[in-house]
Design a protein around this motif. Sequence first.
Motif, PDB file in Angstrom:
ATOM      1  N   ARG A   1       0.854  -1.188   0.000  1.00  0.00           N
ATOM      2  CA  ARG A   1       0.000   0.000   0.000  1.00  0.00           C
ATOM      3  C   ARG A   1       0.890   1.237   0.000  1.00  0.00           C
ATOM      4  O   ARG A   1       1.980   1.248   0.580  1.00  0.00           O
TER       5      ARG A   1
ATOM      6  N   PRO B   1       0.500   5.067   0.924  1.00  0.00           N
ATOM      7  CA  PRO B   1      -0.274   6.195   1.438  1.00  0.00           C
ATOM      8  C   PRO B   1       0.222   7.517   0.871  1.00  0.00           C
ATOM      9  O   PRO B   1       1.372   7.646   0.447  1.00  0.00           O
TER      10      PRO B   1
ATOM     11  N   HIS C   1      -4.814  11.193   5.019  1.00  0.00           N
ATOM     12  CA  HIS C   1      -6.014  11.930   5.417  1.00  0.00           C
ATOM     13  C   HIS C   1      -7.315  11.179   5.131  1.00  0.00           C
ATOM     14  O   HIS C   1      -8.396  11.715   5.356  1.00  0.00           O
TER      15      HIS C   1
ATOM     16  N   CYS D   1      -5.277   2.601   3.174  1.00  0.00           N
ATOM     17  CA  CYS D   1      -3.806   2.589   3.143  1.00  0.00           C
ATOM     18  C   CYS D   1      -3.212   1.480   4.015  1.00  0.00           C
ATOM     19  O   CYS D   1      -2.000   1.270   4.004  1.00  0.00           O
TER      20      CYS D   1
ATOM     21  N   LEU E   1       6.503   7.629  -0.189  1.00  0.00           N
ATOM     22  CA  LEU E   1       6.883   8.327  -1.426  1.00  0.00           C
ATOM     23  C   LEU E   1       7.477   9.713  -1.155  1.00  0.00           C
ATOM     24  O   LEU E   1       7.361  10.607  -1.999  1.00  0.00           O
TER      25      LEU E   1
ATOM     26  N   ASP F   1     -11.520  21.522   0.932  1.00  0.00           N
ATOM     27  CA  ASP F   1     -11.466  22.309   2.170  1.00  0.00           C
ATOM     28  C   ASP F   1     -10.072  22.578   2.703  1.00  0.00           C
ATOM     29  O   ASP F   1      -9.855  23.515   3.457  1.00  0.00           O
TER      30      ASP F   1
ATOM     31  N   THR G   1      -1.786  14.881  -0.457  1.00  0.00           N
ATOM     32  CA  THR G   1      -0.914  14.820  -1.627  1.00  0.00           C
ATOM     33  C   THR G   1      -1.782  14.841  -2.892  1.00  0.00           C
ATOM     34  O   THR G   1      -2.961  14.469  -2.849  1.00  0.00           O
TER      35      THR G   1
ATOM     36  N   ASN H   1      -6.655   9.882  -6.319  1.00  0.00           N
ATOM     37  CA  ASN H   1      -7.043   8.474  -6.172  1.00  0.00           C
ATOM     38  C   ASN H   1      -8.347   8.246  -5.420  1.00  0.00           C
ATOM     39  O   ASN H   1      -8.927   7.167  -5.491  1.00  0.00           O
ATOM     40  N   THR H   2      -8.797   9.257  -4.654  1.00  0.00           N
ATOM     41  CA  THR H   2     -10.049   9.080  -3.895  1.00  0.00           C
ATOM     42  C   THR H   2     -11.201   9.908  -4.464  1.00  0.00           C
ATOM     43  O   THR H   2     -12.293   9.895  -3.903  1.00  0.00           O
TER      44      THR H   2
ATOM     45  N   MET I   1       1.294   5.786  -8.755  1.00  0.00           N
ATOM     46  CA  MET I   1       1.497   6.944  -9.629  1.00  0.00           C
ATOM     47  C   MET I   1       2.777   7.660  -9.191  1.00  0.00           C
ATOM     48  O   MET I   1       2.975   7.893  -7.990  1.00  0.00           O
TER      49      MET I   1
ATOM     50  N   PHE J   1     -11.121  14.565  13.600  1.00  0.00           N
ATOM     51  CA  PHE J   1     -12.473  13.992  13.532  1.00  0.00           C
ATOM     52  C   PHE J   1     -12.472  12.805  12.586  1.00  0.00           C
ATOM     53  O   PHE J   1     -11.472  12.554  11.889  1.00  0.00           O
TER      54      PHE J   1
ATOM     55  N   LYS K   1     -13.744   8.337   2.878  1.00  0.00           N
ATOM     56  CA  LYS K   1     -14.493   8.627   4.096  1.00  0.00           C
ATOM     57  C   LYS K   1     -15.306   7.398   4.506  1.00  0.00           C
ATOM     58  O   LYS K   1     -15.682   6.587   3.663  1.00  0.00           O
TER      59      LYS K   1
HETATM   60  C1  FAD Z   1      -9.320  17.455   7.508  1.00  0.00           C
HETATM   61  C2  FAD Z   1      -9.753  16.791   6.223  1.00  0.00           C
HETATM   62  C3  FAD Z   1     -10.387  17.530   5.247  1.00  0.00           C
HETATM   63  C4  FAD Z   1     -10.806  16.926   4.062  1.00  0.00           C
HETATM   64  N1  FAD Z   1     -11.442  17.681   3.107  1.00  0.00           N
HETATM   65  C5  FAD Z   1     -11.904  17.096   1.987  1.00  0.00           C
HETATM   66  C6  FAD Z   1     -12.614  17.851   0.999  1.00  0.00           C
HETATM   67  O1  FAD Z   1     -12.773  19.057   1.109  1.00  0.00           O
HETATM   68  N2  FAD Z   1     -13.108  17.175  -0.077  1.00  0.00           N
HETATM   69  C7  FAD Z   1     -12.958  15.819  -0.226  1.00  0.00           C
HETATM   70  O2  FAD Z   1     -13.462  15.276  -1.199  1.00  0.00           O
HETATM   71  N3  FAD Z   1     -12.241  15.100   0.654  1.00  0.00           N
HETATM   72  C8  FAD Z   1     -11.722  15.703   1.759  1.00  0.00           C
HETATM   73  N4  FAD Z   1     -11.008  14.966   2.664  1.00  0.00           N
HETATM   74  C9  FAD Z   1     -10.638  13.575   2.317  1.00  0.00           C
HETATM   75  C10 FAD Z   1      -9.248  13.527   1.658  1.00  0.00           C
HETATM   76  O3  FAD Z   1      -9.116  14.526   0.684  1.00  0.00           O
HETATM   77  C11 FAD Z   1      -9.007  12.197   0.967  1.00  0.00           C
HETATM   78  O4  FAD Z   1      -9.169  11.147   1.872  1.00  0.00           O
HETATM   79  C12 FAD Z   1      -7.608  12.142   0.306  1.00  0.00           C
HETATM   80  O5  FAD Z   1      -7.413  10.939  -0.327  1.00  0.00           O
HETATM   81  C13 FAD Z   1      -6.487  12.299   1.250  1.00  0.00           C
HETATM   82  O6  FAD Z   1      -5.266  12.465   0.538  1.00  0.00           O
HETATM   83  P1  FAD Z   1      -3.946  11.845   1.144  1.00  0.00           P
HETATM   84  O7  FAD Z   1      -2.781  12.409   0.435  1.00  0.00           O
HETATM   85  O8  FAD Z   1      -3.968  11.981   2.616  1.00  0.00           O
HETATM   86  O9  FAD Z   1      -4.118  10.327   0.702  1.00  0.00           O
HETATM   87  P2  FAD Z   1      -4.223   9.017   1.602  1.00  0.00           P
HETATM   88  O10 FAD Z   1      -5.411   9.103   2.449  1.00  0.00           O
HETATM   89  O11 FAD Z   1      -2.932   8.755   2.256  1.00  0.00           O
HETATM   90  O12 FAD Z   1      -4.430   7.932   0.436  1.00  0.00           O
HETATM   91  C14 FAD Z   1      -5.614   7.937  -0.303  1.00  0.00           C
HETATM   92  C15 FAD Z   1      -5.550   6.902  -1.413  1.00  0.00           C
HETATM   93  O13 FAD Z   1      -4.641   7.340  -2.403  1.00  0.00           O
HETATM   94  C16 FAD Z   1      -3.740   6.294  -2.719  1.00  0.00           C
HETATM   95  N5  FAD Z   1      -2.467   6.849  -3.137  1.00  0.00           N
HETATM   96  C17 FAD Z   1      -1.719   7.765  -2.492  1.00  0.00           C
HETATM   97  N6  FAD Z   1      -0.601   8.030  -3.197  1.00  0.00           N
HETATM   98  C18 FAD Z   1      -0.655   7.255  -4.296  1.00  0.00           C
HETATM   99  C19 FAD Z   1       0.202   7.084  -5.433  1.00  0.00           C
HETATM  100  N7  FAD Z   1       1.338   7.760  -5.569  1.00  0.00           N
HETATM  101  N8  FAD Z   1      -0.189   6.228  -6.408  1.00  0.00           N
HETATM  102  C20 FAD Z   1      -1.344   5.534  -6.313  1.00  0.00           C
HETATM  103  N9  FAD Z   1      -2.170   5.638  -5.249  1.00  0.00           N
HETATM  104  C21 FAD Z   1      -1.840   6.504  -4.275  1.00  0.00           C
HETATM  105  C22 FAD Z   1      -3.627   5.507  -1.436  1.00  0.00           C
HETATM  106  O14 FAD Z   1      -3.130   4.210  -1.661  1.00  0.00           O
HETATM  107  C23 FAD Z   1      -5.056   5.526  -0.956  1.00  0.00           C
HETATM  108  O15 FAD Z   1      -5.790   4.518  -1.588  1.00  0.00           O
HETATM  109  C24 FAD Z   1     -10.558  15.532   3.848  1.00  0.00           C
HETATM  110  C25 FAD Z   1      -9.900  14.784   4.844  1.00  0.00           C
HETATM  111  C26 FAD Z   1      -9.496  15.399   6.018  1.00  0.00           C
HETATM  112  C27 FAD Z   1      -8.803  14.600   7.075  1.00  0.00           C
END
Ligand code: FAD
Length: 434
Positions: free
Chosen positions: A43, A45, A49, A55, A64, A107, A112, A118-119, A172, A303, A392
């Motif tokens: 996995r 991450p 978030h 993850c 990464l 927000d 990253t 990816n989400t 990616m 939260f 989420k």
């Molecule tokens: C405080 C807060 C505010 C938020 N606000 C919003 C909002 O306004 N709108 C919204 O839609 N969401 C929101 N979210 C959710 C958040 O944007 C998503 O969960 C997002 O994926 C988090 O990005 P991350 O970099 O932390 O990825 P992670 O949570 O670490 O990973 C997410 C996914 O991406 C994959 N991934 C990461 N890097 C790579 C890569 N290089 N190649 C392939 N796959 C990869 C991971 O394997 C995993 O499946 C919020 C979350 C929090 C905690």
Amino acid sequence: MKIVGGKWSNWSGGVVCKPKQIVAPKNEVGLAAAVRTAEGTVRVPGSGHSFTPICESDGTIVDLAAFTGFKKVDGEKQTGTFAAATPLWAVGPALHVKGFGLKNMGDIDRQTLAGVVNTGTHGTGPTLGNFSSEVAGFRLVQATGEVIDCSPDAHEEIFRAGRTSLGMLGVMTEIAMNVRPAYKLVEKNFLLSPKEVFSQLDTLIASNRHFEFFWFPYADNCICKSLNETDREAPAPRSTEAMYQRGEEHGSDARTFELINEVLPYAPFLLKPAHRMFSRFMPGPDRVRWSHELFPSPRTTRFNEMEYAVPVEKGPDCIREIAQTIRKKRINTGFPIEYRTVAADDVWLSPFYQRASATIAVHQYHRVDTAELFGACEAIFRRYEGRPHWGKRHTRTAQDVAAVYPKFDQFRSVRRALDPKGKFLNSHLRAIFG
Ligand SMILES: Cc1cc2nc3c(=O)[nH]c(=O)nc-3n(C[C@H](O)[C@H](O)[C@H](O)COP(=O)(O)OP(=O)(O)OC[C@H]3O[C@@H](n4cnc5c(N)ncnc54)[C@H](O)[C@@H]3O)c2cc1C
């Protein structure tokens, strides 16, 4: 990425895992070798978030950290390319220097670029899609270690499936985003009663580039926020370092909010006064800033969150039922319900696939059990044909997901072809996509 004593945990602290190994390749060749030779689940991450265990790994976690930074802009194609793990707080300033900006953001800017892509992470705006829908191309390290470039012109099917794919198709390493000339926004915040919001909701959404509201169900107040393009003067943009610092600020309102959220579970009689007080926590008068500075706000109180996308025309009824249920069941939460709109797109696993949507999010303080709030709300979201946000909390099965994501089976075929042994699947993902 938070790693302490060999354990990885997500932002909210709700997901913790102890992988056999954490590898931090320095370049693409090292990454490809690490993926090819890794045993057990792999996995990758982003900044952790996501609230779902996407993850989690008991095998290998790939860090990464070396895959960050600006690569290039293409003025003609209007694209900006970044190393995939670049945090969003660094994306805005780098594009701005070149005269460009992202079309929309959510927000916060702590995630990253690969994580939000990816989400299917999104902001708000009826004419604007989510991050995945603005991907122009990406570079992918597959389970075999082979590296491919994906775009509408190359490996088109992987491109279509891969833009929202939770890291199940590979890792990616670079992402090209559609961009536009840099622009300024003016932010307005105002308080309306739910009755006032619903009587003018269509106009509020249609007449603003971005509109969202936060409904405090026990106060019967909504904080409304609009963002619109402007030519007005804006302060000089912050440096990358200052953008990072700003997102970590834990101001006095946040400290009060957190303190009261600690107390609320033991003092439910405070719900109404607390909601009334929180609904007065609004940024001051109108602000004008460059776009990448106004989209994100600091969110430092931890939260857990559940969010569903429902057909846009059903959004008002759905959120009304959510608020009514929270009140009727006296569910203890200090957080408002968040309402946004997102344009339809063509990304297979996007919650907005071929469907203009309203997104409705409920939050629970990180130290409070989520079962009552999320259980009650998820039952409502199901009835409104809701599609879960992949990052989420949700409890949807493969069968549930197949019923609301029309391209679910096609996605699974592409996934199986690229990763037949399920190297990138952990138990949460295998249960849905395996
Ligand atoms: C405080 C807060 C505010 C938020 N606000 C919003 C909002 O306004 N709108 C919204 O839609 N969401 C929101 N979210 C959710 C958040 O944007 C998503 O969960 C997002 O994926 C988090 O990005 P991350 O970099 O932390 O990825 P992670 O949570 O670490 O990973 C997410 C996914 O991406 C994959 N991934 C990461 N890097 C790579 C890569 N290089 N190649 C392939 N796959 C990869 C991971 O394997 C995993 O499946 C919020 C979350 C929090 C905690």
